[in-house]
Scaffold this motif. Structure first.
Motif, PDB file in Angstrom:
ATOM      1  N   PHE A 148       0.858  -1.177   0.000  1.00  0.00           N
ATOM      2  CA  PHE A 148       0.000   0.000   0.000  1.00  0.00           C
ATOM      3  C   PHE A 148       0.897   1.230   0.000  1.00  0.00           C
ATOM      4  N   HIS A 149       0.745   2.075  -0.985  1.00  0.00           N
ATOM      5  CA  HIS A 149       1.577   3.277  -1.131  1.00  0.00           C
ATOM      6  C   HIS A 149       3.071   2.944  -1.076  1.00  0.00           C
ATOM      7  N   ASP A 150       3.459   1.934  -1.808  1.00  0.00           N
ATOM      8  CA  ASP A 150       4.854   1.494  -1.903  1.00  0.00           C
ATOM      9  C   ASP A 150       5.443   1.003  -0.575  1.00  0.00           C
ATOM     10  N   GLU A 151       4.598   0.657   0.373  1.00  0.00           N
ATOM     11  CA  GLU A 151       5.053   0.080   1.630  1.00  0.00           C
ATOM     12  C   GLU A 151       4.567  -1.364   1.685  1.00  0.00           C
ATOM     13  N   VAL A 152       5.488  -2.274   1.982  1.00  0.00           N
ATOM     14  CA  VAL A 152       5.179  -3.703   1.960  1.00  0.00           C
ATOM     15  C   VAL A 152       5.033  -4.225   3.384  1.00  0.00           C
ATOM     16  N   THR A 153       3.967  -4.983   3.597  1.00  0.00           N
ATOM     17  CA  THR A 153       3.728  -5.643   4.884  1.00  0.00           C
ATOM     18  C   THR A 153       3.626  -7.136   4.647  1.00  0.00           C
ATOM     19  N   VAL A 154       4.387  -7.896   5.421  1.00  0.00           N
ATOM     20  CA  VAL A 154       4.353  -9.352   5.363  1.00  0.00           C
ATOM     21  C   VAL A 154       3.699  -9.851   6.644  1.00  0.00           C
ATOM     22  N   THR A 155       2.578 -10.550   6.516  1.00  0.00           N
ATOM     23  CA  THR A 155       1.937 -11.172   7.672  1.00  0.00           C
ATOM     24  C   THR A 155       2.493 -12.576   7.791  1.00  0.00           C
ATOM     25  N   ILE A 156       2.930 -12.914   8.994  1.00  0.00           N
ATOM     26  CA  ILE A 156       3.658 -14.162   9.212  1.00  0.00           C
ATOM     27  C   ILE A 156       2.981 -14.991  10.301  1.00  0.00           C
ATOM     28  N   ALA A 157       3.156 -16.293  10.253  1.00  0.00           N
ATOM     29  CA  ALA A 157       2.639 -17.178  11.300  1.00  0.00           C
ATOM     30  C   ALA A 157       3.422 -16.926  12.586  1.00  0.00           C
TER      31      ALA A 157
ATOM     32  N   GLU B 101       4.291 -18.705  15.095  1.00  0.00           N
ATOM     33  CA  GLU B 101       5.307 -19.685  15.498  1.00  0.00           C
ATOM     34  C   GLU B 101       6.607 -19.530  14.711  1.00  0.00           C
ATOM     35  N   SER B 102       6.566 -18.795  13.620  1.00  0.00           N
ATOM     36  CA  SER B 102       7.757 -18.572  12.788  1.00  0.00           C
ATOM     37  C   SER B 102       8.365 -17.189  12.988  1.00  0.00           C
ATOM     38  N   LEU B 103       7.809 -16.409  13.886  1.00  0.00           N
ATOM     39  CA  LEU B 103       8.182 -15.004  14.028  1.00  0.00           C
ATOM     40  C   LEU B 103       9.674 -14.785  14.264  1.00  0.00           C
ATOM     41  N   VAL B 104      10.237 -15.386  15.295  1.00  0.00           N
ATOM     42  CA  VAL B 104      11.638 -15.119  15.647  1.00  0.00           C
ATOM     43  C   VAL B 104      12.578 -15.564  14.536  1.00  0.00           C
ATOM     44  N   GLU B 105      12.324 -16.727  13.960  1.00  0.00           N
ATOM     45  CA  GLU B 105      13.188 -17.216  12.886  1.00  0.00           C
ATOM     46  C   GLU B 105      13.068 -16.328  11.644  1.00  0.00           C
ATOM     47  N   ALA B 106      11.870 -15.850  11.351  1.00  0.00           N
ATOM     48  CA  ALA B 106      11.686 -14.952  10.207  1.00  0.00           C
ATOM     49  C   ALA B 106      12.463 -13.653  10.415  1.00  0.00           C
TER      50      ALA B 106
ATOM     51  N   THR C 177      -4.869  -8.790  18.470  1.00  0.00           N
ATOM     52  CA  THR C 177      -3.956  -7.658  18.337  1.00  0.00           C
ATOM     53  C   THR C 177      -2.960  -7.986  17.240  1.00  0.00           C
ATOM     54  N   LYS C 178      -2.790  -7.044  16.327  1.00  0.00           N
ATOM     55  CA  LYS C 178      -1.774  -7.193  15.294  1.00  0.00           C
ATOM     56  C   LYS C 178      -0.511  -6.530  15.842  1.00  0.00           C
ATOM     57  N   VAL C 179       0.566  -7.314  15.958  1.00  0.00           N
ATOM     58  CA  VAL C 179       1.851  -6.785  16.399  1.00  0.00           C
ATOM     59  C   VAL C 179       2.672  -6.542  15.146  1.00  0.00           C
ATOM     60  N   VAL C 180       3.192  -5.316  15.006  1.00  0.00           N
ATOM     61  CA  VAL C 180       3.870  -4.895  13.783  1.00  0.00           C
ATOM     62  C   VAL C 180       5.317  -4.526  14.081  1.00  0.00           C
ATOM     63  N   TYR C 181       6.234  -5.191  13.373  1.00  0.00           N
ATOM     64  CA  TYR C 181       7.666  -4.935  13.477  1.00  0.00           C
ATOM     65  C   TYR C 181       8.086  -4.155  12.235  1.00  0.00           C
ATOM     66  N   LEU C 182       8.652  -2.965  12.414  1.00  0.00           N
ATOM     67  CA  LEU C 182       9.113  -2.166  11.287  1.00  0.00           C
ATOM     68  C   LEU C 182      10.634  -2.284  11.205  1.00  0.00           C
ATOM     69  N   LEU C 183      11.097  -2.852  10.099  1.00  0.00           N
ATOM     70  CA  LEU C 183      12.522  -3.107   9.884  1.00  0.00           C
ATOM     71  C   LEU C 183      13.062  -2.199   8.789  1.00  0.00           C
ATOM     72  N   GLN C 184      14.368  -1.912   8.872  1.00  0.00           N
ATOM     73  CA  GLN C 184      15.005  -1.108   7.837  1.00  0.00           C
ATOM     74  C   GLN C 184      16.367  -1.692   7.482  1.00  0.00           C
ATOM     75  N   ASN C 185      16.659  -1.690   6.188  1.00  0.00           N
ATOM     76  CA  ASN C 185      17.976  -2.079   5.694  1.00  0.00           C
ATOM     77  C   ASN C 185      18.834  -0.805   5.681  1.00  0.00           C
ATOM     78  N   PRO C 186      19.903  -0.725   6.499  1.00  0.00           N
ATOM     79  CA  PRO C 186      20.690   0.510   6.566  1.00  0.00           C
ATOM     80  C   PRO C 186      21.472   0.817   5.290  1.00  0.00           C
TER      81      PRO C 186
ATOM     82  N   ARG D  75      12.422  -0.178   3.781  1.00  0.00           N
ATOM     83  CA  ARG D  75      11.725  -0.611   4.997  1.00  0.00           C
ATOM     84  C   ARG D  75      10.769  -1.750   4.668  1.00  0.00           C
ATOM     85  N   LEU D  76      10.576  -2.584   5.670  1.00  0.00           N
ATOM     86  CA  LEU D  76       9.681  -3.730   5.538  1.00  0.00           C
ATOM     87  C   LEU D  76       8.944  -3.889   6.852  1.00  0.00           C
ATOM     88  N   ARG D  77       7.639  -4.085   6.749  1.00  0.00           N
ATOM     89  CA  ARG D  77       6.834  -4.344   7.935  1.00  0.00           C
ATOM     90  C   ARG D  77       6.533  -5.824   8.033  1.00  0.00           C
ATOM     91  N   LEU D  78       6.707  -6.364   9.220  1.00  0.00           N
ATOM     92  CA  LEU D  78       6.366  -7.755   9.488  1.00  0.00           C
ATOM     93  C   LEU D  78       5.256  -7.728  10.525  1.00  0.00           C
TER      94      LEU D  78
END
Length: 177
Positions: free
Chosen positions: A24-33, A35-40, A70-79, A84-87
């Motif tokens: 949405f508006h050039d921002e990508v969100t990946v919804t993940i299971a 149980e795979s959160l930490v490894e992802a 509750t949707k928990v959202v992690y915002l990551l950035q490649n320096p 940016r990528l939202r998980l």
């Protein structure tokens, strides 16, 4: 590496973990299971590829319809590329997520804030004390079903105040003693 190639790396190395990819508006969100959160997150952090080494933010969005989650959202950035990528991960009430403080020590403060305001608990944390609300506070004020306190207000010219618990559906009322 682009955001989409980073997602492909994630899909290849962790099959079945990606539930949905939305843009949405050039921002990508990946919804993940969940149980795979930490490894992802570990895979996405790896340098040089995918390289999302910075945890910029960790927040939540509470829902009561169609179910209470509750949707928990992690915002990551490649320096390197500044991409940016939202998980995102969905968590039911009274269900715990694994802490990510082993990946980012600064996540400690974010996780404590999420507990305080949304009631999301993290398994494997060293400390579970509140960070924003008083220690004896009951509830989590950013949940949609959080009870509202209602102070009586006197307006000029006979205007009657609206009572939140009467106009907002699914909201409980706290009685003052």
């Amino acid at each position: 590496m682009t955001v989409h190639s980073g997602i492909e790396v994630l899909k290849a190395r962790l099959p079945g973990a990606v539930i949905e990819v939305s843009e949405f508006h050039d921002e990508v969100t990946v919804t993940i299971a969940k149980e795979s959160l930490v490894e992802a997150l570990r895979i996405l952090k790896q340098s040089p590829s995918p390289g999302y080494q910075n945890l910029v933010d960790l927040t939540g969005v509470d829902y009561i319809e169609p179910e209470m989650v509750t949707k928990v959202v992690y915002l990551l950035q490649n320096p390197e590329t500044l991409e940016r990528l939202r998980l995102a991960v969905m968590v039911d009430r009274h269900e715990k997520l694994m802490t990510i403080t082993s990946l980012w020590r600064g996540a400690d403060w974010y996780e404590r804030e999420l507990f305080d305001l949304f009631g999301v608990e993290f398994e494997g944390r060293a400390s579970t004390e509140r960070i924003l609300m008083p220690d004896d506070w009951y509830g989590h004020p950013l949940r949609k079903d959080y009870a509202l306190t209602e102070e009586s207000v006197e307006f000029k010219h006979g205007v009657k105040p609206k009572v939140p618990s009467e106009i907002i559906p699914n909201v409980k009322r706290i009685q003052k003693s």
